[in-house]
Design a protein around this motif. Structure first.
Motif, PDB file in Angstrom:
ATOM      1  N   PRO A   1     -83.843 -15.770  14.081  1.00 11.12           N
ATOM      2  CA  PRO A   1     -82.254 -15.761  15.065  1.00 11.12           C
ATOM      3  C   PRO A   1     -81.762 -15.119  15.169  1.00 11.12           C
ATOM      4  N   MET A   2     -80.694 -13.977  14.395  1.00 10.12           N
ATOM      5  CA  MET A   2     -80.012 -13.228  14.291  1.00 10.12           C
ATOM      6  C   MET A   2     -80.077 -11.842  14.965  1.00 10.12           C
ATOM      7  N   LEU A   3     -81.424 -11.811  14.490  1.00 10.74           N
ATOM      8  CA  LEU A   3     -82.014 -10.350  14.915  1.00 10.74           C
ATOM      9  C   LEU A   3     -82.424 -10.752  16.501  1.00 10.74           C
ATOM     10  N   HIS A   4     -83.330 -11.732  16.431  1.00  7.12           N
ATOM     11  CA  HIS A   4     -83.410 -11.697  18.096  1.00  7.12           C
ATOM     12  C   HIS A   4     -82.334 -12.293  19.310  1.00  7.12           C
ATOM     13  N   SER A   5     -80.955 -13.113  18.633  1.00 12.24           N
ATOM     14  CA  SER A   5     -79.882 -12.756  19.440  1.00 12.24           C
ATOM     15  C   SER A   5     -79.254 -11.435  19.763  1.00 12.24           C
ATOM     16  N   CYS A   6     -79.917  -9.735  19.025  1.00 12.01           N
ATOM     17  CA  CYS A   6     -79.432  -9.547  19.481  1.00 12.01           C
ATOM     18  C   CYS A   6     -79.700  -8.800  21.933  1.00 12.01           C
ATOM     19  N   GLN A   7     -81.168  -9.216  21.390  1.00 11.66           N
ATOM     20  CA  GLN A   7     -81.660  -8.964  23.056  1.00 11.66           C
ATOM     21  C   GLN A   7     -80.019  -9.472  23.846  1.00 11.66           C
ATOM     22  N   THR A   8     -79.659 -10.235  23.656  1.00  9.06           N
ATOM     23  CA  THR A   8     -78.297 -11.072  25.065  1.00  9.06           C
ATOM     24  C   THR A   8     -77.431  -9.266  24.947  1.00  9.06           C
ATOM     25  N   THR A   9     -77.176  -9.205  23.975  1.00  8.42           N
ATOM     26  CA  THR A   9     -76.175  -7.438  23.581  1.00  8.42           C
ATOM     27  C   THR A   9     -77.256  -5.969  24.055  1.00  8.42           C
ATOM     28  N   SER A  10     -78.185  -5.966  23.575  1.00  7.19           N
ATOM     29  CA  SER A  10     -79.127  -5.062  24.136  1.00  7.19           C
ATOM     30  C   SER A  10     -79.175  -5.234  26.429  1.00  7.19           C
ATOM     31  N   ALA A  11     -79.368  -6.316  26.575  1.00 10.23           N
ATOM     32  CA  ALA A  11     -79.409  -7.058  27.607  1.00 10.23           C
ATOM     33  C   ALA A  11     -77.993  -6.994  28.337  1.00 10.23           C
ATOM     34  N   ALA A  12     -76.553  -6.483  28.154  1.00  5.73           N
ATOM     35  CA  ALA A  12     -75.743  -6.644  28.113  1.00  5.73           C
ATOM     36  C   ALA A  12     -75.264  -5.099  28.252  1.00  5.73           C
ATOM     37  N   MET A  13     -75.768  -3.967  27.385  1.00  2.00           N
ATOM     38  CA  MET A  13     -75.548  -2.898  26.894  1.00  2.00           C
ATOM     39  C   MET A  13     -75.820  -2.413  28.434  1.00  2.00           C
ATOM     40  N   ALA A  14     -77.118  -2.666  28.634  1.00  2.00           N
ATOM     41  CA  ALA A  14     -78.192  -2.104  29.832  1.00  2.00           C
ATOM     42  C   ALA A  14     -77.386  -1.837  31.031  1.00  2.00           C
ATOM     43  N   ALA A  15     -76.945  -3.292  31.500  1.00  2.87           N
ATOM     44  CA  ALA A  15     -76.048  -3.588  32.476  1.00  2.87           C
ATOM     45  C   ALA A  15     -74.631  -2.504  32.823  1.00  2.87           C
ATOM     46  N   LEU A  16     -74.738  -2.207  31.405  1.00  2.00           N
ATOM     47  CA  LEU A  16     -73.261  -1.427  31.560  1.00  2.00           C
ATOM     48  C   LEU A  16     -73.122  -0.203  32.104  1.00  2.00           C
TER      49      LEU A  16
END
Length: 260
Positions: free
Chosen positions: A96-111
């Motif tokens: 679950p910790m690994l998959h939670s990185c998906q949220t951060t990846s999406a936020a980075m891509a948006a920035l």
């Protein structure tokens, strides 16, 4: 024949006046100096302010990714003191910790603005490599196999259409795999302490195949090359454990292997 020089008493013509009065030195030829006006200053300040704001927003996401990767590494470090039968449960707590990185990846891509990936990537490189290492270690402990680059992208939620804004470079993937080997050399020693005599054999086969795969790569990055060269020490450490285990007939001799 003699060359006769005549000197005139007439005053010499001022050379500076000749030049100044000539077409070589007139206002149309002289460079026009453009002074920075208030509009220029205002625009430059605006751009600088935008950069500062963007950097702060990226930093917030990097801090979030750092926190997630530290937590993952903290849990995964327990493999060195966890018996084999308890490893699956430990991995279930990390996924679950690994998959939670998906949220951060999406936020980075948006920035990140288009085509500015390489401008900002150094801010999150270390955190991303740690996430790659964590994904690779979980995959090995669960299946005994090497995780692929596309599989890492899928787990961390990094999409192809983000290329130019947020991506997973091959070099970072390889750095993550080298960290995996560093960790497995530790595990080979500690597994024996826990009475798991087959683990060093499996690790040895995996690392030898991975090392052979790395040897075929044209590594031009100096840091990556140096880290790869250091793998021979991890390999030697693992081989010593395997030799000791085999000599004592604590486990069957190694057979087969996985390909990179």
């Amino acid at each position: 024949m003699y060359l006769q020089l005549s000197y005139s008493n007439k005053p010499t013509h001022d050379l500076s006046q000749t030049v100044l009065g000539s077409s070589l030195y007139n206002n149309s030829w002289a460079p026009h100096h453009h002074n920075m006006d208030s509009c220029d200053v205002e625009r430059l300040n605006e751009l600088l302010e935008q950069d500062v704001e963007l950097r702060e927003k990226i930093k917030e996401q990097v801090t979030d990714l750092d926190k997630k990767t530290r937590n993952m590494v903290g849990v995964l470090n327990k493999i060195h003191s966890t018996p084999p039968e308890s490893i699956p449960g430990l991995l279930d707590s990390v996924r679950p910790m690994l998959h939670s990185c998906q949220t951060t990846s999406a936020a980075m891509a948006a920035l990140i603005p288009p085509s500015q990936f390489w401008r900002w990537k150094e801010m999150w490189t270390n955190s991303l490599r740690t996430a790659i290492f964590s994904a690779a270690l979980v995959e090995f402990l669960a299946t005994g196999k090497l995780i692929s680059l596309p599989e890492v992208c899928q787990i961390l939620g990094i999409k192809d259409e983000w290329k130019g804004r947020f991506a997973l470079p091959v070099e970072d993937y390889l750095h993550g795999l080298i960290s995996l080997v560093n960790e497995l050399s530790r595990l080979a020693v500690n597994a024996v302490t826990l009475g798991n005599f087959e683990a060093p054999i499996q690790i040895s086969i995996f690392v030898k195949d991975l090392f052979a795969g790395f040897s075929m790569l044209n590594l031009k990055n100096d840091t990556l090359r140096r880290r790869f060269d250091s793998l021979k020490y991890d390999l030697k450490k693992i081989e010593e454990v395997v030799y000791d285990v085999s000599l004592r007939k604590l486990a069957p001799p190694p057979q087969g292997g996985h390909q990179m």
